[in-house]
Every structure is written in C-alpha cells, then in structure tokens.
Write an enzyme that holds these catalytic residues in place. Structure first.
Site, PDB file in Angstrom:
ATOM      1  N   PRO A 168       0.784  -1.115  -0.027  1.00  0.00           N
ATOM      2  CA  PRO A 168       0.058   0.257  -0.024  1.00  0.00           C
ATOM      3  C   PRO A 168       1.027   1.226   0.061  1.00  0.00           C
ATOM      4  O   PRO A 168       1.846   1.361   0.677  1.00  0.00           O
ATOM      5  CB  PRO A 168      -0.774  -0.197   1.434  1.00  0.00           C
ATOM      6  CG  PRO A 168      -0.730  -1.522   1.952  1.00  0.00           C
ATOM      7  CD  PRO A 168       0.496  -2.110   1.188  1.00  0.00           C
ATOM      8  N   GLN A 179      -5.800  -1.881   1.938  1.00  0.00           N
ATOM      9  CA  GLN A 179      -5.597  -1.539   3.492  1.00  0.00           C
ATOM     10  C   GLN A 179      -6.493  -0.449   3.994  1.00  0.00           C
ATOM     11  O   GLN A 179      -6.696   0.710   3.564  1.00  0.00           O
ATOM     12  CB  GLN A 179      -4.113  -1.087   3.465  1.00  0.00           C
ATOM     13  CG  GLN A 179      -3.501  -0.718   4.768  1.00  0.00           C
ATOM     14  CD  GLN A 179      -2.245  -0.313   4.820  1.00  0.00           C
ATOM     15  OE1 GLN A 179      -2.293   1.150   4.630  1.00  0.00           O
ATOM     16  NE2 GLN A 179      -1.113  -1.055   5.085  1.00  0.00           N
ATOM     17  N   ALA A 203      -3.390   2.927   1.763  1.00  0.00           N
ATOM     18  CA  ALA A 203      -3.947   3.254   3.452  1.00  0.00           C
ATOM     19  C   ALA A 203      -5.568   3.943   2.892  1.00  0.00           C
ATOM     20  O   ALA A 203      -5.368   4.906   2.672  1.00  0.00           O
ATOM     21  CB  ALA A 203      -3.251   3.828   4.203  1.00  0.00           C
ATOM     22  N   CYS A 223       0.461   5.454  -0.023  1.00  0.00           N
ATOM     23  CA  CYS A 223      -0.289   6.527  -0.350  1.00  0.00           C
ATOM     24  C   CYS A 223      -0.014   7.478  -1.481  1.00  0.00           C
ATOM     25  O   CYS A 223       1.126   7.916  -1.273  1.00  0.00           O
ATOM     26  CB  CYS A 223      -0.384   7.388   1.051  1.00  0.00           C
ATOM     27  SG  CYS A 223      -0.934   6.521   2.548  1.00  0.00           S
ATOM     28  N   TYR A 273       0.566   5.275  13.405  1.00  0.00           N
ATOM     29  CA  TYR A 273      -0.676   5.576  13.295  1.00  0.00           C
ATOM     30  C   TYR A 273      -1.587   5.037  14.399  1.00  0.00           C
ATOM     31  O   TYR A 273      -1.131   4.374  15.241  1.00  0.00           O
ATOM     32  CB  TYR A 273      -1.379   5.032  11.821  1.00  0.00           C
ATOM     33  CG  TYR A 273      -0.794   5.691  10.705  1.00  0.00           C
ATOM     34  CD1 TYR A 273      -0.658   7.299  10.712  1.00  0.00           C
ATOM     35  CD2 TYR A 273       0.003   5.058   9.796  1.00  0.00           C
ATOM     36  CE1 TYR A 273       0.158   7.759   9.804  1.00  0.00           C
ATOM     37  CE2 TYR A 273       0.798   5.694   8.805  1.00  0.00           C
ATOM     38  CZ  TYR A 273       0.771   7.017   8.735  1.00  0.00           C
ATOM     39  OH  TYR A 273       1.516   7.718   7.775  1.00  0.00           O
ATOM     40  N   ARG A 294       8.500   1.368  -3.366  1.00  0.00           N
ATOM     41  CA  ARG A 294       9.142   2.482  -4.263  1.00  0.00           C
ATOM     42  C   ARG A 294       9.873   1.639  -5.498  1.00  0.00           C
ATOM     43  O   ARG A 294      10.090   2.502  -6.466  1.00  0.00           O
ATOM     44  CB  ARG A 294      10.326   3.498  -3.384  1.00  0.00           C
ATOM     45  CG  ARG A 294       9.445   4.409  -2.828  1.00  0.00           C
ATOM     46  CD  ARG A 294      10.252   4.935  -1.926  1.00  0.00           C
ATOM     47  NE  ARG A 294      10.765   4.535  -0.635  1.00  0.00           N
ATOM     48  CZ  ARG A 294      11.549   4.691   0.429  1.00  0.00           C
ATOM     49  NH1 ARG A 294      11.912   5.968   0.601  1.00  0.00           N
ATOM     50  NH2 ARG A 294      11.635   4.126   1.647  1.00  0.00           N
TER      51      ARG A 294
END
Length: 380
Positions: A23, A99, A57, A25, A186, A328
């Site tokens: 995942p 996710q 996410a 963002c 988080y 990445r």
C-alpha cells in the site's frame, strides 16, 4: 521453479505469485474518492505481473485520514472508483487488496510535497481545514503538532464500527484481501507502542493491555470478513527506539492475531518520533519477518528495500517470509515483476513474454527476435 513465482493459495484466494505491491499513499484522492490517476497508477502494476496489489491506506473515517488527499471508504459514493480498480486488476490477472487505516495522532497533516507537517491555521490550503486528532494518549506526535484527544470507550467503539463499515464496503467492491493498518505510528500502533501509550487503565501499561484495543478491531474485522478471504495485518515489528515496542512483543502480538484468524503479518517497522536505532540497508526488515514467521508460526510478508529479483527469491526460498512486497521499487519499475520472472529463468525460453499482456507481448517478441538476429550478425 522459483518459489517467488509459484502460484499460492491463502484460504480460497489463489494468487498468481508471491510478489506484492505494498500500500502506497498517493495523497491524490478527492473527497476520499480515487481518480483516474489511481486507476492508471495501480493498473500498471497488474500489467507488470504483480501477484497481489494493495490499494493505499484508506481512511475509515474523515478524521482517520492522514491528509485531505487520502483515499477513504466511509461512504458509499467512495465505492464506485474502487470497483473500477478491482475490475481492472482482476482483468489483468492480479489479486486486489485494500488496506484500511486510521491515522490517529498523525492525522490532519499536509501532503508530503507540501511540507508533511501538521495543518495549522496559518498554513492551511484553501478549503482544507485542520481537524481534531485521536490517540491512545493525549501526547502530540511531535513539536508543534496537534494535541490528540485521549480516546475513551465511546471513541474506541466508534473506531471499531468505522473499520467494520469500511470492511463491508470493501467487500461490496470485490476486494479479495483485507489488510488492517497497525503500523508506522498511526492509531492502532499508538496503542501498542509504550512510547505513544501512557495510559493508566486497561488499555495501557502491560503488553496484554496495550494489545487490547487493536486486537478488538482485528476481531471485528475477521468476524465479518468472508471466511474464504484472507486478512493481513501490517505491524511495526519494532519501534526501533529505546523503551519502545520490541520484536519479542511483536511475536506475542502475532500469536494473538493468529488466534483471531489473521492469515499474514506484514512486517514493517518504526513510526514513533525520535531517531531509530535501525540502519536502512537492503532487506533490513527481513529479519523481523523471519522471526515472526517462525516464532509465531504464521505466514509473513517482507518489505523494505527489496530491489533485486534474486534477493526477493532468496527471502522466500530460505523461509524468511511467504510474500515479498515492493513499494518504491515498483514505482521505479512497474514491470519489475515480469522482468524478475525472466531474470530468474521462470519465463519460457522460447517465448519470454508469454505472461505479458498480448498488446505488449506481440511486439516485444518481434523486437526480441530482431535484436537476437542483429546481435548475431557479424560486425562489418
């Protein structure tokens, strides 16, 4: 055959290989809804041969977003663009996963390229207001950050219900795999970490207490999520800071998650403020995946600076993890997966582009034959 590219079945879901797009963002959703950008962004990995592809996410509530640009699944309108993503990924042979997340005290934040700090009245974008954040304790994530509200039982019940409602929408969209985000500082990880969690009640102090709330969310998700579909949980295997969450605690947490029916632990690290005592290196988080896999007897996913086909295959061959996730590196080379298959000798020698989409494979095969002929011709 390379184990990295063998077909694998988790519960009743068959995945074409053990590679995963983590995942990531993109901070480019509008009102929580994905756009055509996301369709192209995720579709390229399916066209490149990835086995399991996770949507980034996805906030279970508006206050659970990291930024105003986060993906969301707190209303039914947000389902339609996700259904398009699911349909595209499946049409290309990939398995779609999502996710679900709540950003906790790291919410109400600017996009990374806009400063990556808390949204303040003095620097907010037009129409993008800051909002009240939540955490295990009323401790800001860092200097000048918002002070989160220490969650009470009512807040925790709302979060459980938000995760459940988002999971129901995710199932409506057709996702085959669900992941609970329990890492990187988080909300759910803020309960596990003794750095973030300074509570004096049944949710703080001992590991048993610190696990209590995140386990209650996992329980609600697993009880709803169809039994034929797998559930992953991403964790920070260590805080990497003195006095923080440890690998020994991560093993115990993974054992409890397994009891609830969680299938795979996605092994990341970090997320609390302060300098980590981990050094970034190729595959630096693989030892966490190996330790949790063998000590908790559960399938794991390795992630973090995995860049090479032989490196990725070795992780699986040596039993360090069951899945290998790229982030990445996939952005850098969306067709990494098909190229890795070729590099490991898993593609048919007579037609190395057999698994590629025919629209590309037809022309690439012709190109290969021409290049082979030209390279074989004597130099004049």
């Amino acid at each position: 055959m390379s184990r990295l590219f063998e077909r694998v079945k988790v519960r009743d879901v068959e995945i074409r290989n053990r590679t995963v797009v983590s995942p990531m963002c993109m901070y480019s959703a509008v009102g929580g809804k994905l756009t055509d950008f996301h369709l192209a962004h995720l579709g390229r990995f399916a066209m490149g041969g990835a086995g399991l592809i996770f949507v980034e996410a996805t906030g279970v509530s508006p206050e659970g977003r990291i930024t105003h640009g986060d993906s969301g699944l707190w209303n039914d309108e947000q389902k339609e663009p996700l259904k398009r993503v699911v349909a595209l990924l499946k049409s290309m042979g990939a398995t779609p996963g999502i996710q679900l997340a709540h950003a906790g005290r790291k919410a109400s934040c600017h996009r990374p390229w806009e400063g990556d700090g808390p949204i303040l009245e003095s620097d907010k974008n037009p129409g993008e207001e800051p909002w009240q954040t939540f955490s295990s304790s009323a401790i800001p994530w860092g200097e000048n950050w918002h002070t989160p509200k220490e969650m009470d039982e009512k807040d925790m019940e709302k979060v459980r219900n938000d995760f459940l409602a988002a999971a129901k929408r995710a199932n409506d969209c057709g996702f085959d795999v669900l992941e609970m985000h329990n890492a990187h500082g988080y909300l759910l990880q803020s309960y596990l970490s003794p750095i973030a969690n300074q509570r004096q009640d049944q949710y703080g102090g001992s590991l048993e207490n610190r696990m209590r709330f995140p386990l209650s969310v996992a329980k609600v998700l697993r009880e709803f999520w169809p039994k034929e579909k797998p559930m992953f949980v991403r964790i920070s295997s260590v805080d990497g800071i003195e006095g923080g969450f440890t690998i020994e605690e991560a093993v115990e947490y993974a054992k409890e998650l397994k009891k609830l029916g969680v299938d795979v632990i996605d092994c990341s690290s970090g997320g609390q403020p302060g300098k980590m005592n981990l050094r970034s290196a190729l595959g630096y988080q693989v030892p966490f995946a190996r330790e949790i896999k063998h000590s908790a007897d559960i399938q794991t996913m390795a992630v973090g600076f995995i860049v090479d086909a032989h490196q990725a295959n070795k992780i699986v061959e040596e039993g360090s993890a069951d899945f290998v996730a790229l982030a990445r590196e996939a952005l850098n080379e969306p067709q990494w997966f098909f190229h890795a298959e070729q590099e490991l000798g898993q593609a048919p020698e007579e037609n190395p582009y057999k698994e590629w989409p025919v629209q590309s494979a037809f022309w690439l095969e012709k190109r290969k034959k021409t290049l082979d002929r030209l390279q074989a011709a004597p130099v004049k």
